[in-house]
Design a protein around this motif. Structure first.
Motif, PDB file in Angstrom:
ATOM      1  N   LEU A 199      -9.703   0.378  76.508  1.00  0.00           N
ATOM      2  CA  LEU A 199      -8.447  -0.355  76.678  1.00  0.00           C
ATOM      3  C   LEU A 199      -7.262   0.501  76.228  1.00  0.00           C
ATOM      4  CD1 LEU A 199      -9.501  -3.934  75.565  1.00  0.00           C
ATOM      5  CD2 LEU A 199      -8.874  -3.159  77.859  1.00  0.00           C
ATOM      6  N   HIS A 200      -7.479   1.267  75.180  1.00  0.00           N
ATOM      7  CA  HIS A 200      -6.444   2.158  74.691  1.00  0.00           C
ATOM      8  C   HIS A 200      -6.061   3.146  75.790  1.00  0.00           C
ATOM      9  CE1 HIS A 200      -4.151   4.516  71.791  1.00  0.00           C
ATOM     10  NE2 HIS A 200      -4.752   5.604  72.277  1.00  0.00           N
TER      11      HIS A 200
ATOM     12  N   TRP B   1     -12.666  -9.366  76.482  1.00  0.00           N
ATOM     13  CA  TRP B   1     -12.191  -7.999  76.273  1.00  0.00           C
ATOM     14  C   TRP B   1     -10.847  -7.984  75.551  1.00  0.00           C
ATOM     15  CZ3 TRP B   1     -13.277  -2.787  77.777  1.00  0.00           C
ATOM     16  CH2 TRP B   1     -14.570  -2.594  78.310  1.00  0.00           C
ATOM     17  N   GLU B   2     -10.063  -9.016  75.809  1.00  0.00           N
ATOM     18  CA  GLU B   2      -8.667  -9.021  75.365  1.00  0.00           C
ATOM     19  C   GLU B   2      -8.484  -8.648  73.891  1.00  0.00           C
ATOM     20  OE1 GLU B   2      -5.196  -8.572  76.483  1.00  0.00           O
ATOM     21  OE2 GLU B   2      -6.367  -9.618  78.023  1.00  0.00           O
ATOM     22  N   PRO B   3      -9.240  -9.267  72.949  1.00  0.00           N
ATOM     23  CA  PRO B   3      -9.005  -8.948  71.518  1.00  0.00           C
ATOM     24  C   PRO B   3      -9.218  -7.469  71.192  1.00  0.00           C
ATOM     25  CG  PRO B   3     -10.488 -10.823  71.762  1.00  0.00           C
ATOM     26  CD  PRO B   3     -10.295 -10.253  73.116  1.00  0.00           C
ATOM     27  N   PHE B   4     -10.013  -6.797  72.000  1.00  0.00           N
ATOM     28  CA  PHE B   4     -10.352  -5.417  71.653  1.00  0.00           C
ATOM     29  C   PHE B   4      -9.231  -4.419  71.960  1.00  0.00           C
ATOM     30  CE2 PHE B   4     -14.399  -7.525  71.656  1.00  0.00           C
ATOM     31  CZ  PHE B   4     -15.074  -6.940  70.601  1.00  0.00           C
ATOM     32  N   ARG B   5      -8.100  -4.924  72.435  1.00  0.00           N
ATOM     33  CA  ARG B   5      -6.927  -4.054  72.550  1.00  0.00           C
ATOM     34  C   ARG B   5      -6.481  -3.614  71.158  1.00  0.00           C
ATOM     35  NH1 ARG B   5      -4.785  -3.391  77.381  1.00  0.00           N
ATOM     36  NH2 ARG B   5      -5.049  -5.006  78.944  1.00  0.00           N
ATOM     37  N   SER B   6      -6.744  -4.485  70.190  1.00  0.00           N
ATOM     38  CA  SER B   6      -6.311  -4.160  68.825  1.00  0.00           C
ATOM     39  C   SER B   6      -7.381  -3.343  68.119  1.00  0.00           C
ATOM     40  CB  SER B   6      -6.059  -5.464  68.066  1.00  0.00           C
ATOM     41  OG  SER B   6      -6.350  -5.283  66.700  1.00  0.00           O
ATOM     42  N   PRO B   7      -6.998  -2.204  67.562  1.00  0.00           N
ATOM     43  CA  PRO B   7      -7.991  -1.395  66.837  1.00  0.00           C
ATOM     44  C   PRO B   7      -8.540  -2.128  65.625  1.00  0.00           C
ATOM     45  CG  PRO B   7      -5.771  -0.543  66.479  1.00  0.00           C
ATOM     46  CD  PRO B   7      -5.663  -1.591  67.539  1.00  0.00           C
ATOM     47  N   VAL B   8      -7.693  -2.958  65.012  1.00  0.00           N
ATOM     48  CA  VAL B   8      -8.148  -3.697  63.826  1.00  0.00           C
ATOM     49  C   VAL B   8      -9.263  -4.667  64.206  1.00  0.00           C
ATOM     50  CG1 VAL B   8      -7.457  -5.254  61.978  1.00  0.00           C
ATOM     51  CG2 VAL B   8      -5.866  -3.487  62.792  1.00  0.00           C
TER      52      VAL B   8
ATOM     53  N   PHE C  21      -9.956   9.654  70.049  1.00  0.00           N
ATOM     54  CA  PHE C  21     -10.448   8.671  69.090  1.00  0.00           C
ATOM     55  C   PHE C  21      -9.430   8.573  67.969  1.00  0.00           C
ATOM     56  CE2 PHE C  21     -13.046   7.841  65.217  1.00  0.00           C
ATOM     57  CZ  PHE C  21     -13.528   6.596  65.563  1.00  0.00           C
ATOM     58  N   PHE C  22      -8.638   7.535  67.999  1.00  0.00           N
ATOM     59  CA  PHE C  22      -7.596   7.334  66.977  1.00  0.00           C
ATOM     60  C   PHE C  22      -6.778   8.615  66.768  1.00  0.00           C
ATOM     61  CE2 PHE C  22     -10.757   4.091  65.934  1.00  0.00           C
ATOM     62  CZ  PHE C  22      -9.941   2.977  65.897  1.00  0.00           C
ATOM     63  N   GLY C  23      -6.343   9.184  67.874  1.00  0.00           N
ATOM     64  CA  GLY C  23      -5.482  10.360  67.771  1.00  0.00           C
ATOM     65  C   GLY C  23      -6.227  11.665  67.580  1.00  0.00           C
ATOM     66  N   ILE C  24      -7.548  11.598  67.451  1.00  0.00           N
ATOM     67  CA  ILE C  24      -8.317  12.835  67.306  1.00  0.00           C
ATOM     68  C   ILE C  24      -8.689  13.326  68.706  1.00  0.00           C
ATOM     69  CG2 ILE C  24     -10.460  13.847  66.434  1.00  0.00           C
ATOM     70  CD1 ILE C  24     -10.427  11.543  64.330  1.00  0.00           C
ATOM     71  N   ASP C  25      -8.448  14.591  68.953  1.00  0.00           N
ATOM     72  CA  ASP C  25      -8.823  15.162  70.248  1.00  0.00           C
ATOM     73  C   ASP C  25     -10.324  15.476  70.216  1.00  0.00           C
ATOM     74  OD1 ASP C  25      -9.290  16.531  72.527  1.00  0.00           O
ATOM     75  OD2 ASP C  25      -7.722  18.050  72.237  1.00  0.00           O
ATOM     76  N   THR C  26     -11.104  14.615  70.863  1.00  0.00           N
ATOM     77  CA  THR C  26     -12.561  14.759  70.774  1.00  0.00           C
ATOM     78  C   THR C  26     -13.090  15.895  71.645  1.00  0.00           C
ATOM     79  OG1 THR C  26     -12.735  13.048  72.436  1.00  0.00           O
ATOM     80  CG2 THR C  26     -13.050  12.374  70.152  1.00  0.00           C
TER      81      THR C  26
ATOM     82  N   LEU D 262     -19.701   4.971  65.405  1.00  0.00           N
ATOM     83  CA  LEU D 262     -19.314   6.362  65.161  1.00  0.00           C
ATOM     84  C   LEU D 262     -19.875   7.308  66.219  1.00  0.00           C
ATOM     85  CD1 LEU D 262     -19.662   6.541  61.287  1.00  0.00           C
ATOM     86  CD2 LEU D 262     -17.570   6.858  62.622  1.00  0.00           C
ATOM     87  N   ILE D 263     -21.000   6.931  66.788  1.00  0.00           N
ATOM     88  CA  ILE D 263     -21.633   7.835  67.746  1.00  0.00           C
ATOM     89  C   ILE D 263     -20.834   7.880  69.056  1.00  0.00           C
ATOM     90  CG2 ILE D 263     -23.218   6.409  69.128  1.00  0.00           C
ATOM     91  CD1 ILE D 263     -25.438   8.330  68.311  1.00  0.00           C
TER      92      ILE D 263
END
Lengths: 285, 417
Positions: free
Chosen positions: B109-110, B133-140, B205-210, B284-285
């Motif tokens: 979604l991000h 799916w809707e709630p999963f827009r929020s990372p929290v 992933f949260f701003g990390i370039d994977t 995490l995987i």
């Protein structure tokens, strides 16, 4: 199968305090019937134990002694009848709730947790009223009741050893110790001296008398010598019924008891025969 | 695990008696304990863990290693439920999936951006985002779901199943069936879940370039940190009364009822903890391998996790970690050279461990530890003893082989050396 509503009975009573007068009825079994697949294990028993009593239960194999204890502790569901403990109905309650009311038991074959130390075994037995979140805290030191039990059962030297290494007699004591750590009002002991040496029996008997000073104890025991030495009141069960009740001497003199044990002997029932011999019935006319 | 709390009492009496010799022997006595092999292993593992990201090829080997650590997180949970609680869970894939998909849904979604649906939905003709799916827009919400979903599912399941006294093989098959059902559900709902392909093509992933080396290192450190924290937390759980009770239930559930505990509650909590660890490992995987799909959660990977834990040693949490890393590393290495042989090797490994090393690799270490006192004797150090018995000779001749150290005595003896 009688179903009693657990949630409604749960709130009823906390059993009467231990300070209550001795002599008052603590355990009352009425019209108890237990049937296993058509076999009547208990066919209508009435059985009463007063507070503060040290009561012995005897009877030939299959008399229903262990079944009676199983019903009281919630392990077996009766077909009919009621079991009241300090006024609270026990039939239909789950085992751990009955324990929380103040009833503890041991088993014929001592079952202790072999991978835990003696101390941990006792500590778990002492901690069952602890709310679950508190169980996540690490045990610090030895609580007073547990230390006292270690002393009473003479297991202090072995506190940090795994229970798996204990001898047979020590296991029995650990089990009795766990029961003491639970601090119940009523203790039900299933053959606590079976397989013990003479010396161990003697010590166990003394221990039982000490325990019985402050609590109510019901002991199932085959060993007649032990019985003569330590019993005051004896209840004889036979084929799922109460045959008679009285002092050791009264019971021994009762012709029905003699018949039960001697009759068994003629059929070559070993334990019945042995028990009869131990009762001193051989000399009877 | 924990030894008698005696070492502390010996130390202060040893110090004033003499200067350097006693101080050194105190230092040595404290270091050379029966725990020593474990401590050495722990230090080595941490050191390797810190060095690894700078030694391993960051584009290929490092992400692989990070993946093993994710499996190790799942493995710790299996170690708790199975090794300590006797609950053989063959379907941890279910919980890995709950965590993995929670994370994957957020990442999709991000990437899609507000008001858009993830790419695979487009392809399946789903134009409006499904409500779940809707709630999963929020990372929290996504991260909360990683924790809460498995707890809810495992608790409901545990209360139902353990109350009915379902255990042993029946419980194992039940968990397996649930994992299978979950996989079938995911595959069947192509438009909502991505079907067999799962969720993939994440941009980061949260701003990390994977896709960058530095990103791989960051992911590695996050995973290793989470693993360490979970490991230490669960060690506390295992050492607590709860942990002892869990062992007691494993060895005699019916007896525990007569101690006044409800095994249902204890087992359910342990099962829920193992479910959360699986879910966290699964979450995490996802950024590490860049995908979450039903194939990762199916029965076979679930069982392979259990095998890895058995190889490492199910009775110890460290064993579960070692097993997950070693077995998966072996799998990668072997499969590179002999792609088809691994399955057979894995089977042989499992049989071999069950037959000859029921306590797994960790059992070997335990033997080392139990050999510790002999080692200490060689080094001239008295083993830390239990407190002196309050009464004179024990009534029962059992503790004969233990030397009793009266505080102070050890120090003076050391001086003579």
């Amino acid at each position: 199968m009688p179903t009693s509503d657990e949630t409604s009975t749960e709130t009823t009573t906390i059993p009467a305090q231990r300070t209550a007068e001795t002599g008052e009825t603590l355990l009352e079994v009425r019209g108890l019937r237990v049937v296993f697949d058509g076999f009547v294990a208990i066919g209508g028993i009435d059985f009463t134990v007063s507070r503060g009593e040290l009561r012995f239960l005897i009877g030939p194999n299959g008399a229903g002694k262990t079944t009676l204890v199983d019903v009281i502790t919630g392990m077996t569901k009766p077909a009919a009848g009621s079991v009241r403990f300090a006024g609270t109905e026990l039939v239909g309650r789950r085992e751990y709730r009955i324990v929380k009311l103040g009833i503890g038991r041991t088993f014929q074959t001592a079952t202790v947790f072999e991978d835990l130390t003696v101390l941990e075994n006792l500590d778990l037995a002492a901690s069952f009223r602890m709310p679950v979140p508190k169980l996540f805290l690490r045990r610090r030191g030895v609580s007073d009741p547990v230390a006292q039990v270690l002393e009473t059962t003479q297991l202090a030297e072995l506190a940090d050893r795994k229970a798996g290494i204990l001898s047979h007699g020590q296991r029995q004591w650990l089990e009795i110790g766990m029961l003491l750590a639970q601090d119940p009002q009523l203790l039900l002991l299933d053959e606590p001296v079976a397989g013990m040496t003479k010396d161990e029996r003697e010590r166990t008997g003394v221990l039982l008398q000490q325990i019985a000073e402050e609590r109510t104890v019901v002991v199932i025991e085959h060993d007649m010598e032990f019985l003569r030495r330590f019993a005051s009141v004896v209840t004889v069960l036979h084929e799922g019924k109460v045959l008679t009740e009285g002092t050791v001497a009264e019971v021994q003199a009762d012709p029905r008891v003699q018949e039960v044990y001697l009759g068994r002997k003629k059929e070559d029932d070993e334990s019945g025969g042995a028990a009869a011999a131990a009762l001193g019935l051989e000399a009877a006319p | 695990m924990q030894s008698a709390p005696v070492t502390a009492t010996e130390e202060p009496t040893a110090a004033p008696e003499s200067g350097t010799a006693a101080a050194r022997s105190g230092w040595r006595a404290r270091l050379v304990t029966p725990q020593l092999p474990w401590r050495i292993v722990f230090v080595v593992v941490i050191a390797v863990g810190v060095i690894a990201p700078y030694v391993l090829d960051p584009a290929f080997r490092l992400p692989l290693f990070t993946k093993y650590l994710c499996y190790a997180i799942v493995g710790i949970g299996i170690g708790l439920a199975w090794g300590h609680g006797g609950m053989l869970t063959l379907g941890q894939g279910l919980f890995v999936g709950l965590g993995g998909y929670s994370m994957g849904m957020y990442l999709k979604l991000h990437d899609a951006g507000p008001g858009h649906v993830p790419d695979f939905m487009d392809w399946s003709g789903v134009e409006k985002l499904p409500a779940f799916w809707e709630p999963f827009r929020s990372p929290v919400v996504a991260i909360a779901a990683v924790i809460i979903l498995p707890i809810v599912v495992a608790t409901l399941l545990g209360l139902l199943v353990f109350r009915q006294r379902v255990r042993g093989a029946y419980f194992a098959i039940l968990t397996q069936a649930l994992a299978a059902a979950f996989v079938i559900l995911l595959i069947g709902q192509q438009g909502y879940t991505g079907g067999t392909n799962g969720l993939t093509n994440f941009s980061g992933f949260f701003g990390i370039d994977t896709y960058a080396d530095q990103g791989h290192r960051t992911l590695y450190f996050i995973t290793a940190g989470v693993l360490l924290v979970i490991f230490l937390l669960l060690r506390l759980v295992v050492a607590s009364r709860f942990g002892r009770l869990l062992l007691a239930i494993r060895d005699g559930e019916d007896r525990v009822r007569f101690l006044g505990y409800d095994p249902t509650v204890i087992k359910t909590i342990a099962f829920a903890i193992s479910a959360v660890t699986a879910s966290v490992g699964g979450a995490l995987i996802v950024p590490v391998v860049g995908i979450v799909n039903p194939g990762m959660l199916d029965i076979v990977p679930s069982i392979e996790l259990v095998i890895a834990v058995a190889v490492g040693g199910r009775y110890s949490l460290a064993g579960a970690v070692i097993g997950a890393v070693v077995v998966n590393w072996a799998r990668s290495t072997f499969s590179e050279d002999y792609p088809s042989a691994w399955t057979y090797f894995q089977g042989a490994l499992f049989i071999g461990v069950i037959a000859f090393l029921p306590r797994g690799l960790a059992g070997l270490l335990k033997q080392l530890r139990d050999g510790g006192p002999a080692l200490m004797k060689k080094l001239g150090i008295k083993p830390p003893s239990r407190p002196a018995p309050p009464t004179a000779p024990p009534a029962v001749a059992l503790a004969g082989d233990q030397t009793v150290v009266v505080p102070g005595q050890g120090a003076s003896r050391q001086e003579a050396v």
